[in-house]
Scaffold this motif. Structure first.
Motif, PDB file in Angstrom:
ATOM      1  N   LEU A 158      11.397  16.432  -1.270  1.00  0.00           N
ATOM      2  CA  LEU A 158      10.506  16.016  -2.356  1.00  0.00           C
ATOM      3  C   LEU A 158      11.183  15.014  -3.285  1.00  0.00           C
ATOM      4  O   LEU A 158      10.570  14.042  -3.722  1.00  0.00           O
ATOM      5  N   ARG A 159      12.470  15.225  -3.566  1.00  0.00           N
ATOM      6  CA  ARG A 159      13.206  14.271  -4.405  1.00  0.00           C
ATOM      7  C   ARG A 159      13.372  12.924  -3.704  1.00  0.00           C
ATOM      8  O   ARG A 159      13.486  11.887  -4.363  1.00  0.00           O
ATOM      9  N   GLY A 182      11.093  11.522  -2.097  1.00  0.00           N
ATOM     10  CA  GLY A 182       9.823  10.818  -2.189  1.00  0.00           C
ATOM     11  C   GLY A 182       8.701  11.382  -1.338  1.00  0.00           C
ATOM     12  O   GLY A 182       7.587  10.856  -1.365  1.00  0.00           O
ATOM     13  N   ALA A 183       8.957  12.440  -0.590  1.00  0.00           N
ATOM     14  CA  ALA A 183       7.887  13.034   0.218  1.00  0.00           C
ATOM     15  C   ALA A 183       6.820  13.630  -0.697  1.00  0.00           C
ATOM     16  O   ALA A 183       7.119  14.165  -1.760  1.00  0.00           O
ATOM     17  N   ASP A 184       5.576  13.513  -0.280  1.00  0.00           N
ATOM     18  CA  ASP A 184       4.465  14.092  -1.034  1.00  0.00           C
ATOM     19  C   ASP A 184       4.311  15.578  -0.736  1.00  0.00           C
ATOM     20  O   ASP A 184       3.835  16.335  -1.582  1.00  0.00           O
ATOM     21  N   ALA A 185       4.687  15.974   0.457  1.00  0.00           N
ATOM     22  CA  ALA A 185       4.564  17.378   0.877  1.00  0.00           C
ATOM     23  C   ALA A 185       5.650  17.670   1.894  1.00  0.00           C
ATOM     24  O   ALA A 185       6.161  16.765   2.562  1.00  0.00           O
ATOM     25  N   TYR A 186       5.984  18.942   2.007  1.00  0.00           N
ATOM     26  CA  TYR A 186       7.060  19.363   2.907  1.00  0.00           C
ATOM     27  C   TYR A 186       6.642  20.690   3.526  1.00  0.00           C
ATOM     28  O   TYR A 186       6.458  21.666   2.808  1.00  0.00           O
ATOM     29  N   LEU A 187       6.450  20.698   4.828  1.00  0.00           N
ATOM     30  CA  LEU A 187       6.031  21.901   5.533  1.00  0.00           C
ATOM     31  C   LEU A 187       7.038  22.292   6.599  1.00  0.00           C
ATOM     32  O   LEU A 187       7.646  21.440   7.234  1.00  0.00           O
ATOM     33  N   SER A 188       7.151  23.575   6.817  1.00  0.00           N
ATOM     34  CA  SER A 188       7.949  24.100   7.917  1.00  0.00           C
ATOM     35  C   SER A 188       7.174  23.914   9.212  1.00  0.00           C
ATOM     36  O   SER A 188       5.939  23.958   9.228  1.00  0.00           O
ATOM     37  N   VAL A 195      14.771  26.302   0.684  1.00  0.00           N
ATOM     38  CA  VAL A 195      14.367  25.784  -0.620  1.00  0.00           C
ATOM     39  C   VAL A 195      15.128  24.500  -0.941  1.00  0.00           C
ATOM     40  O   VAL A 195      14.552  23.541  -1.470  1.00  0.00           O
ATOM     41  N   LEU A 196      16.406  24.455  -0.597  1.00  0.00           N
ATOM     42  CA  LEU A 196      17.199  23.249  -0.846  1.00  0.00           C
ATOM     43  C   LEU A 196      16.695  22.071  -0.021  1.00  0.00           C
ATOM     44  O   LEU A 196      16.623  20.941  -0.516  1.00  0.00           O
ATOM     45  N   ASP A 197      16.338  22.325   1.250  1.00  0.00           N
ATOM     46  CA  ASP A 197      15.809  21.262   2.107  1.00  0.00           C
ATOM     47  C   ASP A 197      14.506  20.702   1.549  1.00  0.00           C
ATOM     48  O   ASP A 197      14.296  19.488   1.504  1.00  0.00           O
ATOM     49  N   VAL A 198      13.618  21.597   1.133  1.00  0.00           N
ATOM     50  CA  VAL A 198      12.329  21.173   0.581  1.00  0.00           C
ATOM     51  C   VAL A 198      12.551  20.341  -0.676  1.00  0.00           C
ATOM     52  O   VAL A 198      11.961  19.263  -0.844  1.00  0.00           O
ATOM     53  N   GLY A 199      13.423  20.808  -1.556  1.00  0.00           N
ATOM     54  CA  GLY A 199      13.721  20.053  -2.776  1.00  0.00           C
ATOM     55  C   GLY A 199      14.288  18.681  -2.464  1.00  0.00           C
ATOM     56  O   GLY A 199      13.910  17.684  -3.100  1.00  0.00           O
ATOM     57  N   ARG A 254       0.841  -1.197   0.000  1.00  0.00           N
ATOM     58  CA  ARG A 254       0.000   0.000   0.000  1.00  0.00           C
ATOM     59  C   ARG A 254       0.870   1.238   0.000  1.00  0.00           C
ATOM     60  O   ARG A 254       1.946   1.267   0.583  1.00  0.00           O
ATOM     61  N   ARG A 255       0.377   2.271  -0.619  1.00  0.00           N
ATOM     62  CA  ARG A 255       1.100   3.542  -0.671  1.00  0.00           C
ATOM     63  C   ARG A 255       0.861   4.331   0.601  1.00  0.00           C
ATOM     64  O   ARG A 255      -0.254   4.393   1.099  1.00  0.00           O
ATOM     65  N   VAL A 256       1.922   4.932   1.117  1.00  0.00           N
ATOM     66  CA  VAL A 256       1.853   5.794   2.293  1.00  0.00           C
ATOM     67  C   VAL A 256       2.090   7.232   1.841  1.00  0.00           C
ATOM     68  O   VAL A 256       3.056   7.514   1.124  1.00  0.00           O
ATOM     69  N   TYR A 257       1.213   8.132   2.247  1.00  0.00           N
ATOM     70  CA  TYR A 257       1.392   9.557   1.969  1.00  0.00           C
ATOM     71  C   TYR A 257       2.390  10.086   2.986  1.00  0.00           C
ATOM     72  O   TYR A 257       2.182   9.948   4.196  1.00  0.00           O
ATOM     73  N   VAL A 258       3.481  10.677   2.528  1.00  0.00           N
ATOM     74  CA  VAL A 258       4.543  11.155   3.411  1.00  0.00           C
ATOM     75  C   VAL A 258       4.582  12.675   3.404  1.00  0.00           C
ATOM     76  O   VAL A 258       4.729  13.303   2.356  1.00  0.00           O
ATOM     77  N   LEU A 259       4.438  13.254   4.581  1.00  0.00           N
ATOM     78  CA  LEU A 259       4.551  14.692   4.770  1.00  0.00           C
ATOM     79  C   LEU A 259       5.737  14.946   5.698  1.00  0.00           C
ATOM     80  O   LEU A 259       5.797  14.369   6.790  1.00  0.00           O
ATOM     81  N   VAL A 260       6.674  15.751   5.270  1.00  0.00           N
ATOM     82  CA  VAL A 260       7.797  16.138   6.119  1.00  0.00           C
ATOM     83  C   VAL A 260       7.408  17.422   6.836  1.00  0.00           C
ATOM     84  O   VAL A 260       6.912  18.366   6.211  1.00  0.00           O
TER      85      VAL A 260
END
Length: 143
Positions: A105-106, A108-114, A98-102, A85-91
């Motif tokens: 996401l690279r 495999g995270a679906d979303a990245y929030l501060s 910007v580098l951390d978010v990239g 099963r697929r897991v939705y990953v939010l960091v």
């Protein structure tokens, strides 16, 4: 690492929170639990791997700065093609350039929030995660 399938139809609102700060754990729980989410909080990658092996969590919220490593290592485990099963990953991290978010996401995270995000934004992302997971499940069911 394989992730077991869900045992109940309402499993889509189960969240694995991987966060070593107890205050952040409580903050996230205070937002999500009143909205109907069940939150399992662990404080390390090792504990998260044990939780994943025991119970399916369709949503994972990962911190990057954990005592035993970067939460993105767990993201790689969750993205393993052997998982049924697929897991939705939010960091959710203080590492929010910007580098951390990239990088997240690279990985495999679906979303990245501060961690400076608002409660409303965090809840909106989790609600979107539930919808995304439902869409994926329906798509797979259709073949």
């Amino acid at each position: 690492m394989a992730v077991p399938g869900p045992s109940a139809a309402h499993a889509e609102k189960k969240v694995l929170l991987v966060e070593d700060d107890p205050l952040v754990q409580e903050w996230v729980k205070a937002i999500l639990e009143p909205a109907g989410y069940t939150v399992t909080a662990v404080d390390s990658i090792q504990a998260a791997r044990q939780a994943v092996a025991q119970t399916f969590h369709p949503i994972a919220i990962l911190d990057r700065r954990l005592a035993d490593g970067d939460g993105l290592a767990l993201c790689a485990d969750l993205r393993n093609p052997a998982n049924p099963r697929r897991v939705y990953v939010l960091v959710l991290s203080t590492r929010d350039t910007v580098l951390d978010v990239g990088e997240g996401l690279r990985a495999g995270a679906d979303a990245y929030l501060s961690k400076r995000t608002s409660e409303a934004e965090l809840l909106a992302y989790l609600d979107a995660a539930v919808l995304a997971n439902e869409f994926v499940a329906r798509s797979k069911a259709r073949g």
